[in-house]
Design a protein around this motif. Structure first.
Motif, PDB file in Angstrom:
ATOM      1  N   LEU A 290       0.858  -1.176   0.000  1.00  0.00           N
ATOM      2  CA  LEU A 290       0.000   0.000   0.000  1.00  0.00           C
ATOM      3  C   LEU A 290       0.896   1.228   0.000  1.00  0.00           C
ATOM      4  O   LEU A 290       1.655   1.456   0.949  1.00  0.00           O
ATOM      5  N   ILE A 291       0.809   2.017  -1.069  1.00  0.00           N
ATOM      6  CA  ILE A 291       1.560   3.266  -1.160  1.00  0.00           C
ATOM      7  C   ILE A 291       0.601   4.395  -0.833  1.00  0.00           C
ATOM      8  O   ILE A 291      -0.499   4.472  -1.394  1.00  0.00           O
ATOM      9  N   SER A 292       0.988   5.256   0.090  1.00  0.00           N
ATOM     10  CA  SER A 292       0.147   6.411   0.411  1.00  0.00           C
ATOM     11  C   SER A 292       1.019   7.643   0.576  1.00  0.00           C
ATOM     12  O   SER A 292       2.226   7.542   0.831  1.00  0.00           O
ATOM     13  N   TRP A 293       0.401   8.810   0.435  1.00  0.00           N
ATOM     14  CA  TRP A 293       1.161  10.060   0.417  1.00  0.00           C
ATOM     15  C   TRP A 293       0.269  11.204   0.850  1.00  0.00           C
ATOM     16  O   TRP A 293      -0.950  11.073   0.971  1.00  0.00           O
ATOM     17  N   ARG A 294       0.894  12.370   1.077  1.00  0.00           N
ATOM     18  CA  ARG A 294       0.174  13.543   1.562  1.00  0.00           C
ATOM     19  C   ARG A 294      -0.469  14.325   0.421  1.00  0.00           C
ATOM     20  O   ARG A 294       0.160  14.578  -0.602  1.00  0.00           O
ATOM     21  N   TRP A 295      -1.709  14.728   0.647  1.00  0.00           N
ATOM     22  CA  TRP A 295      -2.350  15.775  -0.139  1.00  0.00           C
ATOM     23  C   TRP A 295      -2.135  17.053   0.662  1.00  0.00           C
ATOM     24  O   TRP A 295      -2.733  17.240   1.721  1.00  0.00           O
ATOM     25  N   LEU A 296      -1.264  17.907   0.187  1.00  0.00           N
ATOM     26  CA  LEU A 296      -0.854  19.079   0.942  1.00  0.00           C
ATOM     27  C   LEU A 296      -1.902  20.179   0.883  1.00  0.00           C
ATOM     28  O   LEU A 296      -2.655  20.300  -0.095  1.00  0.00           O
ATOM     29  N   GLY A 297      -1.921  21.000   1.913  1.00  0.00           N
ATOM     30  CA  GLY A 297      -2.851  22.124   1.929  1.00  0.00           C
ATOM     31  C   GLY A 297      -2.572  23.133   0.842  1.00  0.00           C
ATOM     32  O   GLY A 297      -3.454  23.914   0.464  1.00  0.00           O
ATOM     33  N   THR A 298      -1.362  23.133   0.299  1.00  0.00           N
ATOM     34  CA  THR A 298      -0.987  24.046  -0.777  1.00  0.00           C
ATOM     35  C   THR A 298      -1.213  23.449  -2.157  1.00  0.00           C
ATOM     36  O   THR A 298      -0.975  24.119  -3.172  1.00  0.00           O
ATOM     37  N   ASP A 299      -1.656  22.189  -2.221  1.00  0.00           N
ATOM     38  CA  ASP A 299      -1.976  21.564  -3.510  1.00  0.00           C
ATOM     39  C   ASP A 299      -3.286  22.099  -4.069  1.00  0.00           C
ATOM     40  O   ASP A 299      -4.161  22.578  -3.332  1.00  0.00           O
ATOM     41  N   ARG A 300      -3.452  21.957  -5.349  1.00  0.00           N
ATOM     42  CA  ARG A 300      -4.726  22.271  -5.995  1.00  0.00           C
ATOM     43  C   ARG A 300      -5.809  21.311  -5.528  1.00  0.00           C
ATOM     44  O   ARG A 300      -5.552  20.143  -5.203  1.00  0.00           O
ATOM     45  N   ASN A 301      -7.053  21.769  -5.560  1.00  0.00           N
ATOM     46  CA  ASN A 301      -8.174  20.890  -5.217  1.00  0.00           C
ATOM     47  C   ASN A 301      -8.291  19.730  -6.195  1.00  0.00           C
ATOM     48  O   ASN A 301      -8.678  18.622  -5.818  1.00  0.00           O
ATOM     49  N   ASP A 302      -7.972  19.974  -7.473  1.00  0.00           N
ATOM     50  CA  ASP A 302      -8.190  18.963  -8.508  1.00  0.00           C
ATOM     51  C   ASP A 302      -6.917  18.194  -8.856  1.00  0.00           C
ATOM     52  O   ASP A 302      -6.841  17.559  -9.909  1.00  0.00           O
ATOM     53  N   VAL A 303      -5.916  18.233  -7.978  1.00  0.00           N
ATOM     54  CA  VAL A 303      -4.682  17.511  -8.258  1.00  0.00           C
ATOM     55  C   VAL A 303      -4.939  16.003  -8.265  1.00  0.00           C
ATOM     56  O   VAL A 303      -5.773  15.487  -7.526  1.00  0.00           O
ATOM     57  N   SER A 304      -4.246  15.304  -9.132  1.00  0.00           N
ATOM     58  CA  SER A 304      -4.263  13.839  -9.137  1.00  0.00           C
ATOM     59  C   SER A 304      -2.813  13.358  -9.128  1.00  0.00           C
ATOM     60  O   SER A 304      -1.883  14.172  -9.173  1.00  0.00           O
ATOM     61  N   PHE A 305      -2.627  12.039  -9.066  1.00  0.00           N
ATOM     62  CA  PHE A 305      -1.274  11.526  -8.849  1.00  0.00           C
ATOM     63  C   PHE A 305      -1.019  10.261  -9.662  1.00  0.00           C
ATOM     64  O   PHE A 305      -1.925   9.449  -9.891  1.00  0.00           O
ATOM     65  N   ASN A 306       0.225  10.101 -10.073  1.00  0.00           N
ATOM     66  CA  ASN A 306       0.715   8.850 -10.639  1.00  0.00           C
ATOM     67  C   ASN A 306       1.743   8.246  -9.699  1.00  0.00           C
ATOM     68  O   ASN A 306       2.512   8.963  -9.054  1.00  0.00           O
ATOM     69  N   VAL A 307       1.743   6.920  -9.652  1.00  0.00           N
ATOM     70  CA  VAL A 307       2.645   6.179  -8.764  1.00  0.00           C
ATOM     71  C   VAL A 307       3.672   5.446  -9.623  1.00  0.00           C
ATOM     72  O   VAL A 307       3.310   4.755 -10.590  1.00  0.00           O
ATOM     73  N   TYR A 308       4.929   5.591  -9.282  1.00  0.00           N
ATOM     74  CA  TYR A 308       6.021   4.979 -10.040  1.00  0.00           C
ATOM     75  C   TYR A 308       6.815   4.021  -9.145  1.00  0.00           C
ATOM     76  O   TYR A 308       7.105   4.328  -7.980  1.00  0.00           O
ATOM     77  N   ARG A 309       7.137   2.872  -9.732  1.00  0.00           N
ATOM     78  CA  ARG A 309       8.074   1.948  -9.095  1.00  0.00           C
ATOM     79  C   ARG A 309       9.360   1.943  -9.915  1.00  0.00           C
ATOM     80  O   ARG A 309       9.349   1.564 -11.097  1.00  0.00           O
ATOM     81  N   ALA A 310      10.428   2.406  -9.310  1.00  0.00           N
ATOM     82  CA  ALA A 310      11.734   2.458  -9.982  1.00  0.00           C
ATOM     83  C   ALA A 310      11.630   3.097 -11.354  1.00  0.00           C
ATOM     84  O   ALA A 310      12.226   2.631 -12.335  1.00  0.00           O
ATOM     85  N   GLY A 311      10.839   4.173 -11.452  1.00  0.00           N
ATOM     86  CA  GLY A 311      10.725   4.918 -12.696  1.00  0.00           C
ATOM     87  C   GLY A 311       9.675   4.437 -13.652  1.00  0.00           C
ATOM     88  O   GLY A 311       9.476   5.048 -14.715  1.00  0.00           O
ATOM     89  N   THR A 312       8.972   3.338 -13.339  1.00  0.00           N
ATOM     90  CA  THR A 312       7.922   2.811 -14.206  1.00  0.00           C
ATOM     91  C   THR A 312       6.562   3.028 -13.556  1.00  0.00           C
ATOM     92  O   THR A 312       6.349   2.613 -12.408  1.00  0.00           O
ATOM     93  N   LYS A 313       5.649   3.667 -14.280  1.00  0.00           N
ATOM     94  CA  LYS A 313       4.325   3.948 -13.730  1.00  0.00           C
ATOM     95  C   LYS A 313       3.554   2.646 -13.518  1.00  0.00           C
ATOM     96  O   LYS A 313       3.544   1.777 -14.402  1.00  0.00           O
ATOM     97  N   VAL A 314       2.894   2.520 -12.357  1.00  0.00           N
ATOM     98  CA  VAL A 314       2.187   1.277 -12.036  1.00  0.00           C
ATOM     99  C   VAL A 314       0.665   1.437 -12.043  1.00  0.00           C
ATOM    100  O   VAL A 314      -0.054   0.441 -12.064  1.00  0.00           O
ATOM    101  N   ASN A 315       0.148   2.666 -12.034  1.00  0.00           N
ATOM    102  CA  ASN A 315      -1.303   2.881 -12.074  1.00  0.00           C
ATOM    103  C   ASN A 315      -1.740   3.154 -13.510  1.00  0.00           C
ATOM    104  O   ASN A 315      -1.031   3.817 -14.276  1.00  0.00           O
ATOM    105  N   ALA A 316      -2.924   2.653 -13.878  1.00  0.00           N
ATOM    106  CA  ALA A 316      -3.413   2.812 -15.254  1.00  0.00           C
ATOM    107  C   ALA A 316      -3.863   4.244 -15.535  1.00  0.00           C
ATOM    108  O   ALA A 316      -3.570   4.809 -16.591  1.00  0.00           O
ATOM    109  N   THR A 317      -4.580   4.827 -14.596  1.00  0.00           N
ATOM    110  CA  THR A 317      -5.064   6.205 -14.739  1.00  0.00           C
ATOM    111  C   THR A 317      -4.680   6.969 -13.483  1.00  0.00           C
ATOM    112  O   THR A 317      -4.513   6.376 -12.408  1.00  0.00           O
TER     113      THR A 317
END
Length: 632
Positions: free
Chosen positions: A70-97
């Protein structure tokens, strides 16, 4: 109409009129949508600055389970409301969208050593890599420690050291939180107990175990739960947290420099320290250097004037951090709660202390008004009157942001208290506390804006524990219970079934927004017939005797769920546990909710209590609000 409601409606009308004036409309000609659209302009001008909070990195964690990470991370108070994220393992993206509905992602089948980063996506454009994920390969992460050497007290009692209460702050400005840890000798004493103690030691430690400094408070600061309340916060806005605590002759800072006299010994034959100078010192969080010391306010004066002659009452200290102007944090240092109470608010700016105000129950302004003798073994901080500035809720009384007494219920001292947006059906914050006095209500549910008691239970006993939070989805709003009650109660005080198995801490641990029970070295989920075990700490111990509290519990890494930090039983590490459960709930990191963040700061104060945010998190909650914050 309640006077506070009338005041709020008048304020809203004035704000709406001011905002609309620039558009040529009035509150009579404008529709609701136009009023709402215009309000941000006037709100922005009324509060020139947003609250200042830490500039944090993503705090990415990877928690390994039998089926993946399980990879989890902070949504910062200074981030945009509509921000989204991609997750990378050793430089390769692992999420489809891109991940947009939460700030976690489960990577099925991945090994424990997989290396992850996260990249924010803004307006379809992928940003740079985050920090690399901290790996919880066995469900936990150890932060190595080196215990201080033990010793022997003047009366021949040998002692060793145990890792006790901890706090967090970005001590070196790199965007990652660091620990500040109090080492307590096994000879530590409650104020009511005579006897010599070993010295209290305080360490600054990075998450990889690097020790930044060690402070030795010296022989003239007695060791125990009520003597050293340390605050860790960036008070001057330079991007690095400072550390504040009470000091005395012989305190040795992180560079080895001594405060006051290095030879003075103010201990009496009973081990108490009832003479000699007392200081408040601000330490540099990166080096441990004592940057400035001032006389502690209030001075002890005549010991017996606090209620006894041997030092039990005079040396009861509380501490906290509060946004008294709504923008910048101030340091709160206090003394006394059984009789006289004095609370001093300090600003740390430009390398110097400035006292903002002092509240004293013995002053001509406050004497005889029922403020004395109302303090608890902790305090709470929050904006109880909805004016954008923090108040201090000090047991059965509260002090306004300007240092004036706000209210008192005159129901006396208690051991536990909970301030937060406990009930989403009523606006603002709610407050629950228990009473120690056998002549006072055992439990009280209070409106913290004015001290009005919403409900209370009859006096019965020394009620030593009490908890409030939404722990059961089957009942709307909060559940409240205490050591002296046999049931859990709802927001109206009605009984709602069996009492939970523990009366201690709380933790958001699993995937839903209902909070879990944290006690000793375990986390349980409340059930109507019995509680279910979610976590049992391995090789760890709790602190503070029967209080059975962790070194620290709160949202310090990953998404908005809370980590729990225990000491290993051999005191060679702080063992951090982070949730392995996926969630579909998206909430800004609680570190950027100033009420929750200051709650983490005062958690170590005396009888530790869990932090609560300024908004409701629980069953049926709406979209969590975004904080209005800025970073250095």
């Amino acid at each position: 109409m309640h006077p506070h409601k009338h005041r709020r409606r008048t304020l809203l009308s004035a704000l709406a009129a001011t905002a609309l004036a620039a558009t040529g409309l009035t509150t009579l000609t404008a529709g609701p949508a136009e009023v709402v659209a215009a309000l941000p302009q006037v709100l922005g001008s009324a509060r020139a600055e947003a609250a200042m909070v830490e500039a944090l990195d993503r705090g990415v964690v990877s928690v390994h389970t039998d089926s993946g990470n399980l990879i989890s991370w902070r949504w910062l108070g200074t981030d945009r409301n509509d921000v989204s994220f991609n997750v990378y393992r050793a430089g390769t993206k692992v999420n489809a969208t891109p991940v947009s509905g939460s700030t976690n992602y489960f990577h099925a089948g991945a090994p424990a050593h997989a290396d992850y980063t996260v990249r924010a996506v803004v307006d379809g454009v992928e940003q740079g890599d985050s920090v690399h994920a901290m790996q919880f390969r066995t469900g936990y992460k150890d932060v190595p420690l080196t215990p201080p050497a033990g010793g022997t007290t003047p009366d021949g009692v040998a002692y060793t050291y145990e890792a006790n209460d901890a706090s967090v702050g970005d001590l070196d400005g790199d965007g990652a939180l660091d620990f500040v840890l109090k080492w307590q000798p096994t000879s530590a004493k409650d104020n009511s107990q005579s006897g010599y103690t070993g010295n209290t030691i305080v360490d600054g430690v990075k998450l990889d175990g690097t020790r930044l400094w060690r402070i030795d408070l010296g022989r003239n600061i007695r060791s125990g739960a009520h003597y050293t309340q340390f605050q860790v916060y960036d008070y001057d806005g330079d991007g690095k947290a400072e550390v504040a605590m009470k000091t005395a002759d012989g305190t040795k800072d992180g560079t080895g420099a001594v405060i006051g006299s290095s030879t003075a010994d103010h201990r009496n034959s009973s081990g108490y320290v009832l003479t000699g100078p007392e200081y408040l010192t601000m330490f540099n969080g990166q080096t441990g250097r004592a940057m400035a010391s001032v006389d502690y306010v209030p001075a002890r004066g005549t010991v017996s004037s606090w209620g006894d002659s041997y030092g039990n009452r005079v040396d009861r200290f509380l501490a906290g951090t509060a946004y008294l102007d709504g923008v910048r944090p101030s340091l709160i240092m206090a003394r006394g709660y059984y009789t006289r109470t004095v609370i001093a608010a300090w600003d740390w700016r430009g390398g110097a202390f400035t006292r903002r105000w002092t509240f004293d129950t013995n002053s001509s302004t406050n004497s005889g008004k029922g403020f004395d003798g109302q303090g608890s073994h902790s305090l709470s901080v929050g904006d109880v009157d909805n004016d954008g500035r923090d108040e201090i809720v000090y047991g059965a009384m509260a002090v306004d942001d300007n240092g004036n007494g706000l209210w008192t219920t005159r129901t006396g001292h208690g051991d536990a208290q909970h301030l937060g947006d406990l009930d989403p059906s009523t606006s603002g914050l709610e407050y629950f506390k228990v009473s120690e006095s056998t002549s006072q209500p055992a439990e009280l549910y209070i409106n913290p804006a004015d001290g009005a008691v919403r409900w209370q239970l009859a006096a019965c006993c020394d009620n030593g524990r009490g908890v409030a939070g939404d722990i059961h989805a089957g009942n709307a709003g909060p559940e409240m219970w205490s050591a002296s009650d046999s049931s859990v109660r709802d927001r109206s005080g009605a009984t709602k079934g069996r009492e939970p198995s523990s009366v201690n801490f709380l933790s958001w641990w699993d995937g839903d927004p209902v909070r879990e029970l944290l006690d000793g070295t375990r986390i349980d989920k409340y059930g109507t017939s019995s509680d279910s075990r979610l976590l049992t700490g391995s090789g760890v111990s709790s602190n503070n005797g029967t209080k059975a509290t962790p070194a620290l519990s709160g949202d310090i890494l990953g998404d908005w769920r809370e980590e729990v930090v225990w000491r290993t039983s051999d005191n060679t590490a702080l063992r951090i546990y982070s949730t392995p459960h996926e969630t579909t709930t998206k909430i800004t990191t609680l570190l950027h909710d100033t009420m929750y963040r200051t709650g983490l700061a005062w958690q170590n104060t005396a009888y530790n209590q869990p932090p609560h945010p300024s908004f409701f998190i629980g069953d049926g909650m709406g979209t969590a609000p975004r904080p209005a914050v800025t970073t250095p």
